[in-house]
Each structure stands twice: as structure tokens, then as C-alpha cells.
Design an enzyme around this catalytic site. Sequence first.
Site, PDB file in Angstrom:
ATOM      1  N   LYS A  11      58.385  69.664  64.261  1.00  0.00           N
ATOM      2  CA  LYS A  11      59.271  68.969  65.189  1.00  0.00           C
ATOM      3  C   LYS A  11      60.747  69.244  64.871  1.00  0.00           C
ATOM      4  CE  LYS A  11      55.971  65.298  66.258  1.00  0.00           C
ATOM      5  NZ  LYS A  11      55.789  63.849  66.511  1.00  0.00           N
ATOM      6  N   TYR A  51      52.807  64.657  76.208  1.00  0.00           N
ATOM      7  CA  TYR A  51      52.770  63.255  75.786  1.00  0.00           C
ATOM      8  C   TYR A  51      52.360  62.332  76.929  1.00  0.00           C
ATOM      9  CZ  TYR A  51      54.849  64.329  71.197  1.00  0.00           C
ATOM     10  OH  TYR A  51      55.060  64.794  69.925  1.00  0.00           O
ATOM     11  N   ASN A 114      58.403  62.320  62.617  1.00  0.00           N
ATOM     12  CA  ASN A 114      57.304  62.410  61.659  1.00  0.00           C
ATOM     13  C   ASN A 114      56.827  63.846  61.402  1.00  0.00           C
ATOM     14  OD1 ASN A 114      56.133  62.758  64.113  1.00  0.00           O
ATOM     15  ND2 ASN A 114      54.661  61.094  63.947  1.00  0.00           N
TER      16      ASN A 114
HETATM   17  P1  ADP Z   1      50.260  61.447  66.762  1.00  0.00           P
HETATM   18  O1  ADP Z   1      51.449  62.380  66.807  1.00  0.00           O
HETATM   19  O2  ADP Z   1      50.036  60.918  65.367  1.00  0.00           O
HETATM   20  O3  ADP Z   1      49.019  62.056  67.379  1.00  0.00           O
HETATM   21  P2  ADP Z   1      50.682  59.832  69.196  1.00  0.00           P
HETATM   22  O4  ADP Z   1      50.015  60.894  70.005  1.00  0.00           O
HETATM   23  O5  ADP Z   1      50.227  58.420  69.371  1.00  0.00           O
HETATM   24  O6  ADP Z   1      50.620  60.151  67.621  1.00  0.00           O
HETATM   25  O7  ADP Z   1      52.233  59.847  69.508  1.00  0.00           O
HETATM   26  C1  ADP Z   1      52.930  61.047  69.695  1.00  0.00           C
HETATM   27  C2  ADP Z   1      54.274  60.958  69.009  1.00  0.00           C
HETATM   28  O8  ADP Z   1      55.055  59.928  69.627  1.00  0.00           O
HETATM   29  C3  ADP Z   1      54.204  60.566  67.539  1.00  0.00           C
HETATM   30  O9  ADP Z   1      53.946  61.649  66.671  1.00  0.00           O
HETATM   31  C4  ADP Z   1      55.580  59.962  67.323  1.00  0.00           C
HETATM   32  O10 ADP Z   1      56.562  60.978  67.148  1.00  0.00           O
HETATM   33  C5  ADP Z   1      55.821  59.244  68.643  1.00  0.00           C
HETATM   34  N1  ADP Z   1      55.386  57.848  68.586  1.00  0.00           N
HETATM   35  C6  ADP Z   1      54.129  57.348  68.784  1.00  0.00           C
HETATM   36  N2  ADP Z   1      54.100  56.019  68.648  1.00  0.00           N
HETATM   37  C7  ADP Z   1      55.366  55.647  68.360  1.00  0.00           C
HETATM   38  C8  ADP Z   1      56.010  54.393  68.103  1.00  0.00           C
HETATM   39  N3  ADP Z   1      55.308  53.238  68.113  1.00  0.00           N
HETATM   40  N4  ADP Z   1      57.327  54.395  67.821  1.00  0.00           N
HETATM   41  C9  ADP Z   1      58.029  55.548  67.823  1.00  0.00           C
HETATM   42  N5  ADP Z   1      57.503  56.755  68.058  1.00  0.00           N
HETATM   43  C10 ADP Z   1      56.184  56.809  68.325  1.00  0.00           C
END
Ligand code: ADP
Length: 155
Positions: A11, A51, A114
Site C-alpha cells: 500500500k 473495495y 496496514n
Molecule cells: P483486509 O484488508 O484485512 O482484507 P477489509 O477487506 O475488511 O480488510 O478492508 C480493506 C481495507 O480497508 C483494510 O485493509 C483497511 O486498510 C481498511 N479498513 C477496513 N476496516 C477499517 C476500519 N474499521 N477502519 C479503518 N480502515 C479500515
Amino acid sequence: MAIEKTLVLLKPCTLQRALVGEIVNVFERKGLKICGMKMMMLTDELLSEHYAHLSEKPFFQRVKDAMMTAPVIAMCLEGVDAIAAVRALAGPTNGRNAAPGTIRGSYCMSFQENIVHASDSPETAEVELNRFFRPEEIIEWKQTTFDWLYANDEF
Ligand code: ADP
């Protein structure tokens, strides 16, 4: 057990923090094979697809905006059960809750910033690899370490 390909995105926060080499190194040391890798600027349109499962969340636009602040590096990684292995290596979404030793647990303090995206299922991996790579950008090649990475009943 099956040889799988999965999509990883490094990212914008990873590029801003100059962690690209270090994170690529984590995947290489694990034994994952790099089959595709490129730097890209993402668009709102592509991120809305990527997303889509977050479209009802209050942070949807903020997450997309953050993904457009700098380039990302898209990677296609291959290995036995690579999709689950890479998710486990990434750790849970919120870096503050991620176990030490995982990428998110080792390199970040944030829910949003992250470090990596990683596909979460075989179906998603196929769709996401097609979203980020043209077929000719994914290279089938034999890595000579293969016989030292797996026993011959593991694939
Ligand atoms: P992952 O990346 O672990 O598969 P998700 O698909 O649920 O998680 O979410 C996509 C991305 O959106 C996450 O990696 C993170 O960057 C962001 N995100 C998800 N949930 C949150 C949250 N509650 N607060 C802030 N950012 C979030």
C-alpha cells in the site's frame, strides 16, 4: 493442498515509509515465488470495485483516497496454499491487534495504514489478479529452490 497464486498490494504507506524491500523480503524468505510485480497509481473507479464490500462503511471514501496518495506495488505470489499462507503472514486487519511476527503486527499501528492487501479466498484471488494484471504480466517460471521448499506429497 494446491499450488495457488494470490494478489498482494504493497500500500502507499509502505512506499512512503520505504518498507518495500523489507516486505518483499518477508515474502521471499517465507518461500513464496514472485510471478508478477509492478508499480501503479490506482484510480477511484478501480478501488470502488476492489473495495466494493466496504461501500456501505463510513470510511469507504477515506480508504480509497488513502490508496491513491502514492503508488502501490502489485505482486502475484505463488506457493502451496499461498492464499491462506499470505493472509496468515499479513495478520488481522488492525495492525494494533496483529500478532508480532506477522507483517501488520511487525510494521504498523493502524487499522487503515496496514502495509499490505492480500486476497482472502481462491475466488477473490482470481478476480483480483485479473483486476491488477494483464495475463502476459504474470510469468510462469521454475524456481530452482522448489524441491527444497516442499516434500513431494505437498503439492
Ligand atoms: P483486509 O484488508 O484485512 O482484507 P477489509 O477487506 O475488511 O480488510 O478492508 C480493506 C481495507 O480497508 C483494510 O485493509 C483497511 O486498510 C481498511 N479498513 C477496513 N476496516 C477499517 C476500519 N474499521 N477502519 C479503518 N480502515 C479500515
